[in-house]
Design a protein around this motif. Structure first.
Motif, mmCIF file in Angstrom:
data_model
loop_
_atom_site.group_PDB
_atom_site.id
_atom_site.type_symbol
_atom_site.label_atom_id
_atom_site.label_comp_id
_atom_site.label_asym_id
_atom_site.label_seq_id
_atom_site.Cartn_x
_atom_site.Cartn_y
_atom_site.Cartn_z
ATOM 1 N N ALA A 26 0.822 -1.205 0.000
ATOM 2 C CA ALA A 26 0.000 0.000 0.000
ATOM 3 C C ALA A 26 0.852 1.249 0.000
ATOM 4 N N TYR A 79 -5.636 3.153 -5.867
ATOM 5 C CA TYR A 79 -5.035 3.817 -4.722
ATOM 6 C C TYR A 79 -5.956 3.722 -3.517
ATOM 7 N N THR A 80 -5.457 4.194 -2.376
ATOM 8 C CA THR A 80 -6.257 4.326 -1.165
ATOM 9 C C THR A 80 -6.230 5.787 -0.730
ATOM 10 N N ARG A 82 -7.227 8.282 2.317
ATOM 11 C CA ARG A 82 -7.565 8.277 3.741
ATOM 12 C C ARG A 82 -7.720 9.707 4.226
ATOM 13 N N ALA A 149 -11.110 5.294 5.110
ATOM 14 C CA ALA A 149 -10.199 4.870 4.047
ATOM 15 C C ALA A 149 -11.011 4.228 2.930
ATOM 16 N N TRP A 151 -10.573 2.351 -0.646
ATOM 17 C CA TRP A 151 -9.600 1.606 -1.456
ATOM 18 C C TRP A 151 -10.241 1.251 -2.787
ATOM 19 N N ASN A 153 -9.327 -0.603 -6.542
ATOM 20 C CA ASN A 153 -8.376 -1.431 -7.273
ATOM 21 C C ASN A 153 -9.129 -2.140 -8.386
ATOM 22 N N THR A 165 -12.678 -2.736 7.799
ATOM 23 C CA THR A 165 -13.471 -2.718 6.573
ATOM 24 C C THR A 165 -14.926 -3.041 6.889
ATOM 25 N N PRO A 202 -6.642 -3.918 1.283
ATOM 26 C CA PRO A 202 -7.591 -3.239 2.166
ATOM 27 C C PRO A 202 -7.541 -3.850 3.547
#
Length: 547
Positions: A26, A79-80, A82, A149, A151, A153, A165, A202
């Motif tokens: 990450a 990407y992530t 946050r 957060a 995520w 992908n 999560t 994640p």
């Protein structure tokens, strides 16, 4: 402070996009980091609301706007994003604050948000229309910090709250885009925004909801007192009339489970229409129980079970949701009357054999949403919207061989109480061999009629009279000899104004147009589906049992 190499943004972002799939961490690349410690918001663009940097955090202070802020590059893919988020005041339980990813512009993106009703939602926002991809209950308190957060992908999306999560979904609508913050009719504070490039991993899913958030991990960056959750904006002035409203022609998603159109507009002290949210839920299956519930003071969600017979039109107090259970909930013999009422939702019911009007929205009532109902054989009208009523949406209803389907403005002599009011949205209804008034309009401007299916309407489709202004777009008329009246008036009523755009007329007569109409897009966002898709969409989606 935002840390980034803007001079080489395109090259860096393209490199990251190519190499991201080969990176398993990450922390492969930090695309953006902003803690607002430099006291400015350089690099962020905003839309709506009131944004400012104070106490080393980014603050959005309005509860009267769908506010967004965005940064980064449109070519960012996996990407992530946050951020720490502190909601201060929600406009109502459906309003939200959170982070966004893969933003195409200010009205199209993915979002992870916390709502005032205590949920975390993973949303797709497309052209302003909201689709909830996943939702989970989460304790949400104003004045408390949360770390969100989001995520992304490929087509995989996940959202975490405080490291856990809670929502996941698959969606391939947006492949790349900027990051952002959203405060939809919610005041909130944002801090410590980071964007890490590469698919990463994640947070591990948890079967339980995240723990109740603790107090702020650092002093709350509040430069001014938090606004009250009950504060409401003043209604905006009426927009000027352009020659023709701006088109919005992209196919839209299935409507979200919330009021849209004029019923979703912030005005007259109401932040949209949310009905009985916040009150108790009761199930009624007798006449006495129903009449007691709709006459109760305060918010209430009223679930109707089976068939209930009432007589005449019965008054409904403000802040109510009246919703049928299953597909067979029926109100027989009578109907509902709104007199100076507001914030009411009527959904998923069949109205049969009403001895007067089935639903009468009158006497300055406002913010009423009439959705996914079926109307059969009322003696008078199915729906009347009259006597200064406004901010009403009529959507996804089935008018099944009715005579007088919908009247907006009750009299040629009512201009003094109706001009400037009667703002109504009519969309995705099935006018199924109903004879007339789909709608018949006096005085109201704008009345927005889009994506409805008109089938075999014997007398006429839509009539704009007494200087009303009707925008008719993306509808499908089939076997309707007189789709539209306007310049010639109708019956004893004088002429009105009507703009028609991108409608389909099959075995139907011409549509009479006249003048210009105020733009509903000045009040709310909407998407018009291609009219050729309307018959299939509406016949499969309109009426009860299809929420």
């Amino acid at each position: 402070m935002v840390h980034r190499a803007w001079a080489a943004t395109a090259v860096l972002a393209a490199t990251i996009a190519v190499s991201a799939f080969a990176v398993g961490r990450a922390d492969a690349a930090t695309l953006l980091s902003d803690d607002f410690a430099d006291g400015n918001s350089a690099g962020w663009s905003t839309s709506g609301g009131s944004w400012s940097v104070s106490a080393q955090a980014y603050r959005q202070s309005s509860t009267g706007a769908d506010a967004k802020a965005q940064a980064g590059a449109t070519v960012w893919t996996d990407y992530t994003v946050r951020a720490r988020v502190q909601p201060l005041a929600f406009g109502n339980s459906t309003r939200a604050a959170g982070v966004t990813a893969r933003a195409q512009n200010m009205t199209s993106f993915y979002a992870l948000v916390l709502t005032g009703g205590g949920t975390a939602q993973l949303r797709r926002v497309s052209g302003g229309g909201v689709t909830v991809l996943a939702s989970a209950p989460v304790p949400v308190s104003t004045g408390t910090w949360y770390t969100l957060a989001l995520w992304v992908n490929g087509s995989q999306l996940s959202g975490a709250v405080d490291g856990v999560t809670v929502v996941s979904a698959t969606d391939a609508t947006f492949a790349a885009g900027r990051v952002g913050l959203v405060a939809s009719y919610t005041s909130a504070v944002f801090d410590d925004v980071t964007v890490d490039g590469g698919p990463g991993t994640p947070p591990s899913p948890s079967a339980s909801a995240p723990p109740s958030p603790s107090a702020s991990p650092r002093p709350s960056p509040s430069a001014s007192p938090s606004p009250s959750a009950s504060a409401s904006p003043s209604p905006s002035a009426s927009p000027s009339r352009p020659p023709s409203p701006s088109p919005s022609t992209s196919p839209g998603p299935v409507p979200p489970n919330q009021a849209d159109g004029f019923a979703g507009v912030n005005a007259l002290g109401q932040n949209g229409t949310y009905g009985g949210v916040g009150g108790p839920t009761v199930v009624v299956d007798t006449t006495e129980e129903l009449l007691t519930a709709i006459d109760t003071i305060g918010p209430m969600i009223i679930q109707v079970q089976g068939a209930i017979t009432i007589d005449s039109k019965r008054g409904v107090r403000p802040n109510k949701t009246i919703i049928g259970l299953g597909s067979t909930a029926t109100i027989n013999g009578g109907g509902f009357d709104f007199y100076r009422s507001y914030n009411v939702i009527v959904r998923n019911l069949t109205f049969t054999n009403a001895e007067d009007d089935a639903v009468n929205v009158g006497q300055n009532s406002h913010h009423v949403w009439i959705d996914h109902n079926r109307f059969v054989a009322p003696v008078d009208g199915s729906i009347d919207i009259v006597r200064g009523a406004e901010y009403v949406t009529v959507s996804w209803n089935h008018f099944d061989h009715t005579d007088k389907s919908m009247l907006i403005g009750h009299s040629d002599g009512s201009g003094s109480e109706d001009i400037g009011h009667l703002k109504v949205t009519v969309h995705h209804n099935f006018f199924d061999h109903s004879r007339q008034r789909h709608p018949r309009v006096r005085w109201g401007d704008p009345v927005h009629v889009y994506n409805n299916y008109f089938l075999g309407n014997e007398l006429y489709g839509v009539a704009s009279t007494q200087n009303a202004g009707v925008l008719l777009e993306g509808n499908y008329f089939e076997n309707v000899p007189y789709p539209c009246f306007s310049a010639s008036g109708y019956a004893d009523s004088g002429p009105g104004r009507l703009v028609q755009r991108n409608n389909v007329f099959v075995a139907s007569g011409p549509c009479e147009v006249s003048g210009t109409v105020a733009d509903p897009g000045a009040h709310y966002s909407y998407i018009v589906a291609a009219p050729g898709t309307v018959p299939a969409t509406v016949t499969s989606g309109a009426g009860p049992g299809r929420l």
